[in-house]
Design an enzyme around this catalytic site. Structure first.
Site, PDB file in Angstrom:
ATOM      1  N   CYS A  53       0.842  -1.190   0.000  1.00  0.00           N
ATOM      2  CA  CYS A  53       0.000   0.000   0.000  1.00  0.00           C
ATOM      3  C   CYS A  53       0.882   1.247   0.000  1.00  0.00           C
ATOM      4  O   CYS A  53       2.002   1.242   0.522  1.00  0.00           O
ATOM      5  CB  CYS A  53      -0.899  -0.007   1.232  1.00  0.00           C
ATOM      6  SG  CYS A  53      -2.063   1.383   1.309  1.00  0.00           S
ATOM      7  N   ASP A  55       0.437   3.787   1.704  1.00  0.00           N
ATOM      8  CA  ASP A  55       0.400   4.372   3.042  1.00  0.00           C
ATOM      9  C   ASP A  55       1.821   4.623   3.559  1.00  0.00           C
ATOM     10  O   ASP A  55       2.691   3.746   3.464  1.00  0.00           O
ATOM     11  CB  ASP A  55      -0.342   3.418   3.985  1.00  0.00           C
ATOM     12  CG  ASP A  55      -0.723   4.057   5.310  1.00  0.00           C
ATOM     13  OD1 ASP A  55       0.200   4.490   6.033  1.00  0.00           O
ATOM     14  OD2 ASP A  55      -1.922   4.120   5.629  1.00  0.00           O
ATOM     15  N   ARG A  57       2.998   4.649   6.400  1.00  0.00           N
ATOM     16  CA  ARG A  57       3.369   3.918   7.614  1.00  0.00           C
ATOM     17  C   ARG A  57       3.891   2.506   7.340  1.00  0.00           C
ATOM     18  O   ARG A  57       4.263   1.795   8.270  1.00  0.00           O
ATOM     19  CB  ARG A  57       2.161   3.828   8.554  1.00  0.00           C
ATOM     20  CG  ARG A  57       1.613   5.177   8.997  1.00  0.00           C
ATOM     21  CD  ARG A  57       0.258   5.020   9.670  1.00  0.00           C
ATOM     22  NE  ARG A  57      -0.748   4.540   8.734  1.00  0.00           N
ATOM     23  CZ  ARG A  57      -1.997   4.226   9.081  1.00  0.00           C
ATOM     24  NH1 ARG A  57      -2.368   4.325  10.356  1.00  0.00           N
ATOM     25  NH2 ARG A  57      -2.857   3.797   8.161  1.00  0.00           N
ATOM     26  N   HIS A 109      -2.323  -4.054   4.993  1.00  0.00           N
ATOM     27  CA  HIS A 109      -2.097  -3.652   6.385  1.00  0.00           C
ATOM     28  C   HIS A 109      -3.420  -3.322   7.053  1.00  0.00           C
ATOM     29  O   HIS A 109      -4.341  -2.787   6.431  1.00  0.00           O
ATOM     30  CB  HIS A 109      -1.142  -2.454   6.472  1.00  0.00           C
ATOM     31  CG  HIS A 109      -1.691  -1.177   5.909  1.00  0.00           C
ATOM     32  ND1 HIS A 109      -2.349  -0.242   6.685  1.00  0.00           N
ATOM     33  CD2 HIS A 109      -1.689  -0.673   4.646  1.00  0.00           C
ATOM     34  CE1 HIS A 109      -2.718   0.780   5.935  1.00  0.00           C
ATOM     35  NE2 HIS A 109      -2.328   0.542   4.688  1.00  0.00           N
ATOM     36  N   CYS A 112      -6.240  -0.005   6.899  1.00  0.00           N
ATOM     37  CA  CYS A 112      -6.048   0.567   5.558  1.00  0.00           C
ATOM     38  C   CYS A 112      -7.192   1.522   5.210  1.00  0.00           C
ATOM     39  O   CYS A 112      -8.361   1.130   5.184  1.00  0.00           O
ATOM     40  CB  CYS A 112      -5.972  -0.556   4.525  1.00  0.00           C
ATOM     41  SG  CYS A 112      -5.729   0.022   2.829  1.00  0.00           S
TER      42      CYS A 112
END
Length: 220
Positions: A53, A55, A57, A109, A112
């Site tokens: 992803c 993202d 993080r 994750h 999400c």
């Protein structure tokens, strides 16, 4: 004629932080005595393709504790493997046929935002068209998802199911199918990251050949 200075002090400060971080990295490269970083300038030989992803993080190298040159990475919203996505397919083709990676990890994750957005009935803009692919995953598993009362658990379960579907999508590409005809050292795995602990959780979804995909998906 194209040069323009940043006048906003907040923007300027945050941009200078990026440049300062690069200066630190440059010094680390300069101070490296192993010669490995200098070797990377000559080419790469990663064994892993990470499809994750976008993202911020869930960075692949930190999660797998790997160094530059060890992981080939493709990231998008909700770690999707869409058959018409030429960006993903180009990365996949290069990783499989040129770099000869041995492992491909599709890494979702928990928490999400893309998956959570797909479960909602809200409009978010152009991304809604991308989220339709996740909504399709929900459609395949709607009875199971709807039976879960807790909203966070709904999202978590759809995260896992989405990873499973994307692994399947990868396995059915002509790129992977043809690679399996020529070699027996390519494995595709489905995994999920628990951001709170940093744990990379193996969902026990691993394919090393086309067995189990269904006869219409396995090319002759």
């Amino acid at each position: 004629m194209y040069k323009k200075q940043l006048e906003n002090p907040v923007l300027k400060a945050s941009f200078e932080k990026i440049l300062a971080g690069n200066d630190v990295w440059v010094q680390e490269v300069k101070d490296d005595t192993t010669g490995k970083l200098q070797q990377l300038a000559q080419g790469q030989n990663p064994e892993l393709l990470w499809i994750g992803c976008a993202d911020s993080r869930v960075p692949a190298n930190q999660i797998t504790n790997t160094q530059p040159g060890e992981v080939f990475v493709h990231r998008n919203i909700a770690n999707m493997c869409v058959h018409s996505d030429m960006n993903m397919l180009s990365v996949l083709d290069y990783a499989v046929n040129v770099l000869k990676v041995k492992h491909i990890i599709v890494a979702g994750h928990y928490g999400c935002g893309g998956v959570a957005a797909a479960l909602s009935r809200k409009q978010f803009g152009i991304i809604d068209n991308w989220l339709c692919h996740i909504k399709d995953v929900y459609r395949f598993h709607s009875d199971e998802i709807d039976a879960i009362e807790d909203e966070e658990q709904k999202v978590s379960r759809l995260v896992e199911l989405n990873v499973a579907e994307q692994v399947f999508n990868l396995c059915t590409t002509s790129i992977v199918q043809n690679a399996w005809k020529e070699r027996n050292d390519l494995a595709i795995h489905g995994m999920v990251i628990d951001i709170a602990t940093g744990k990379l959780i193996d969902l026990d979804i691993t394919f090393t050949d086309s067995v189990g995909l269904g006869k219409v998906f396995a090319f002759k």
